[in-house]
Write an enzyme that holds these catalytic residues in place. Sequence first.
Site, mmCIF file in Angstrom:
data_model
loop_
_atom_site.group_PDB
_atom_site.id
_atom_site.type_symbol
_atom_site.label_atom_id
_atom_site.label_comp_id
_atom_site.label_asym_id
_atom_site.label_seq_id
_atom_site.Cartn_x
_atom_site.Cartn_y
_atom_site.Cartn_z
ATOM 1 N N CYS A 1 -47.389 34.393 33.340
ATOM 2 C CA CYS A 1 -46.858 35.824 33.295
ATOM 3 C C CYS A 1 -46.690 36.126 35.212
ATOM 4 O O CYS A 1 -45.923 37.019 35.347
ATOM 5 C CB CYS A 1 -47.951 36.710 32.988
ATOM 6 S SG CYS A 1 -48.427 36.457 31.314
ATOM 7 N N LYS B 1 -47.680 47.656 30.180
ATOM 8 C CA LYS B 1 -47.945 48.309 29.010
ATOM 9 C C LYS B 1 -47.017 48.965 28.110
ATOM 10 O O LYS B 1 -46.908 49.235 26.971
ATOM 11 C CB LYS B 1 -49.315 49.354 29.229
ATOM 12 C CG LYS B 1 -49.648 50.274 28.379
ATOM 13 C CD LYS B 1 -50.359 49.680 26.892
ATOM 14 C CE LYS B 1 -49.781 49.359 25.660
ATOM 15 N NZ LYS B 1 -48.916 50.200 25.235
ATOM 16 N N HIS C 1 -43.276 43.818 28.948
ATOM 17 C CA HIS C 1 -43.741 42.377 29.634
ATOM 18 C C HIS C 1 -42.718 41.362 29.089
ATOM 19 O O HIS C 1 -43.227 40.429 28.485
ATOM 20 C CB HIS C 1 -45.256 42.488 29.441
ATOM 21 C CG HIS C 1 -45.888 41.462 30.185
ATOM 22 N ND1 HIS C 1 -45.367 40.878 31.324
ATOM 23 C CD2 HIS C 1 -46.981 40.528 29.583
ATOM 24 C CE1 HIS C 1 -46.077 39.536 31.667
ATOM 25 N NE2 HIS C 1 -46.853 39.426 30.810
HETATM 26 C C1 COA Z 1 -50.343 44.083 19.888
HETATM 27 C C2 COA Z 1 -49.427 43.019 19.190
HETATM 28 C C3 COA Z 1 -50.033 41.947 18.429
HETATM 29 C C4 COA Z 1 -48.352 43.820 18.181
HETATM 30 O O1 COA Z 1 -47.568 43.151 17.728
HETATM 31 P P1 COA Z 1 -46.799 43.285 16.191
HETATM 32 O O2 COA Z 1 -48.018 43.200 15.310
HETATM 33 O O3 COA Z 1 -45.836 41.891 16.169
HETATM 34 O O4 COA Z 1 -46.089 44.480 16.478
HETATM 35 P P2 COA Z 1 -44.465 44.621 15.488
HETATM 36 O O5 COA Z 1 -43.602 44.185 16.541
HETATM 37 O O6 COA Z 1 -44.540 44.295 14.550
HETATM 38 O O7 COA Z 1 -44.473 46.238 15.872
HETATM 39 C C5 COA Z 1 -45.238 47.235 15.120
HETATM 40 C C6 COA Z 1 -45.026 48.687 15.755
HETATM 41 O O8 COA Z 1 -45.914 48.660 16.620
HETATM 42 C C7 COA Z 1 -45.105 48.950 17.797
HETATM 43 N N1 COA Z 1 -45.910 48.022 19.022
HETATM 44 C C8 COA Z 1 -45.821 46.653 18.954
HETATM 45 N N2 COA Z 1 -46.554 46.471 19.742
HETATM 46 C C9 COA Z 1 -47.109 47.343 20.680
HETATM 47 C C10 COA Z 1 -47.617 47.609 21.859
HETATM 48 N N3 COA Z 1 -48.190 46.388 22.582
HETATM 49 N N4 COA Z 1 -47.869 48.795 22.471
HETATM 50 C C11 COA Z 1 -47.557 49.911 21.743
HETATM 51 N N5 COA Z 1 -46.641 50.018 20.432
HETATM 52 C C12 COA Z 1 -46.560 48.659 20.067
HETATM 53 C C13 COA Z 1 -43.656 48.671 17.484
HETATM 54 O O9 COA Z 1 -42.780 49.302 18.341
HETATM 55 C C14 COA Z 1 -43.527 48.842 16.123
HETATM 56 O O10 COA Z 1 -43.492 50.329 15.908
HETATM 57 P P3 COA Z 1 -42.733 50.964 14.729
HETATM 58 O O11 COA Z 1 -43.282 50.484 13.613
HETATM 59 O O12 COA Z 1 -42.945 52.368 15.186
HETATM 60 O O13 COA Z 1 -41.331 50.292 15.001
HETATM 61 C C15 COA Z 1 -48.391 42.442 20.254
HETATM 62 O O14 COA Z 1 -47.659 43.436 20.976
HETATM 63 C C16 COA Z 1 -49.138 41.384 21.471
HETATM 64 O O15 COA Z 1 -49.846 40.745 21.154
HETATM 65 N N6 COA Z 1 -49.300 42.268 22.522
HETATM 66 C C17 COA Z 1 -49.542 41.154 23.578
HETATM 67 C C18 COA Z 1 -48.825 40.442 24.246
HETATM 68 C C19 COA Z 1 -49.236 39.371 25.240
HETATM 69 O O16 COA Z 1 -50.486 38.705 25.122
HETATM 70 N N7 COA Z 1 -48.911 39.233 26.444
HETATM 71 C C20 COA Z 1 -49.408 38.227 27.388
HETATM 72 C C21 COA Z 1 -50.371 39.024 28.073
HETATM 73 S S1 COA Z 1 -51.179 38.094 29.306
#
Ligand code: COA
Length: 389
Positions: A83, A332, A336
């Site tokens: 990252c 956030k 990212h």
């Molecule tokens: C949290 C997480 C698991 C959610 O992913 P997901 O279950 O695939 O989510 P989806 O893409 O199916 O989205 C479902 C809903 O949540 C929302 N959403 C997804 N991730 C979100 C987040 N991080 N914050 C806010 N809303 C989020 C989407 O917009 C969607 O909303 P909608 O239904 O109104 O359209 C994923 O965002 C994640 O793993 N984030 C961390 C990434 C990471 O680790 N990066 C490296 C950092 S070191």
Amino acid sequence: MRQVYVLSAAMTKYGKSPLSARELALEASKNAIDEAGIKVNDIQAGFIANAFSLSEKQGHLGPILMSGLGIPDIPASTIESACSSGASAIREAWVNIGAGIYDCMLVTGVEKVSQLDTITATTYFSFGSDYIFEGACGASFPGLYGAIARAHMTKYGTTEEQLASVAVKNHENAFYNPNAHFHKKITVDDVMNSVVVASPLKLYDACPFSDGAASAVLCSEDFLRKMTNGPSSKAIKILASGRAGGTGALHQRPDLTTLNAAVLAGKEAFKQASLSTKDIDFLEVHDCFTIAELVALEDLGFYPRGEAAKAEQEGQTKPSGETPVNPSGGLKAKGHPVGATGVGQIVEVFEQLNEMAGGRQVKDARRALTHNVGATGGSCAVHIFEKNN
Ligand SMILES: CC(C)(COP(=O)(O)OP(=O)(O)OC[C@H]1O[C@@H](n2cnc3c(N)ncnc32)[C@H](O)[C@@H]1OP(=O)(O)O)[C@@H](O)C(=O)NCCC(=O)NCCS
């Protein structure tokens, strides 16, 4: 070292994009070159920050981008530092220009992951951890940062509501950023009631999976002087570039509430710039999860250990507060796209220092700091910038 400048910086919109990594990289790069007011042939070399292009069956993005720009003879290679790839690429360009090897370089960060389902994306991302000890054992990044959050709560009494206040502030800031992934204001209750991803972290404590690209043109003082009046007046100075490493795995650390790489990179940057925290007008920090913003503020010395959470809750980190943090919306809510993130932070600094940030503008900002972390702190790069006009 010669003085190095950011001559221009531009980005695509972050979010889910129909474009490929190569198309996103080209869009951001063309915009940065246009914004710089230079000819494409002025670019002497480039770095591409990227971590996951193999998921699109495309490596070696450097020549792909340079060919797309019409300058295939120009050397360009990929920098991968999880990252923190973006800031690491900026750092390498700073070294090259500072050392007098080149006068004008293009740095473009890019990521495209929306073609992957959640489990596949989570697995790809876990390759950036110490995979044998963490990813392969089922520890995803939300899980690893969940452990950091739990340790911080245990040691300092940090609460889930305080973590939530970071997300509320960053979603509010992103609302005013047209390039942000999310344009949705949220409340502490929204965060508290969102689905648990890795206890104590919930959906709104996490950054999303984003596609996007960001690009910056860096140049020497000689190059800047040769430019005609106009675009060059927006150039900002790179006052310092600090970089450090940390253990790849969490179990090798004596304390989970700090990222030593960030402490070291921050100290190096402040020493180079002969500045302290009170000289910085705003920060863009690596808030991949809400806990990461608190740890960043404590690691960089902006707040004593255990006190950043209270400051967040009191509103001190809002754009109008005494220590504005992530006016862009941060990882956030701005999003990212891994390889792009560190370069995208510099786009925000460029816009803020040139008073182009609209509803999220930090008043009278002259100096800014960026903090870009690789994984859970295996690497970190901290840069300090200053307005030049
Ligand atoms: C949290 C997480 C698991 C959610 O992913 P997901 O279950 O695939 O989510 P989806 O893409 O199916 O989205 C479902 C809903 O949540 C929302 N959403 C997804 N991730 C979100 C987040 N991080 N914050 C806010 N809303 C989020 C989407 O917009 C969607 O909303 P909608 O239904 O109104 O359209 C994923 O965002 C994640 O793993 N984030 C961390 C990434 C990471 O680790 N990066 C490296 C950092 S070191």
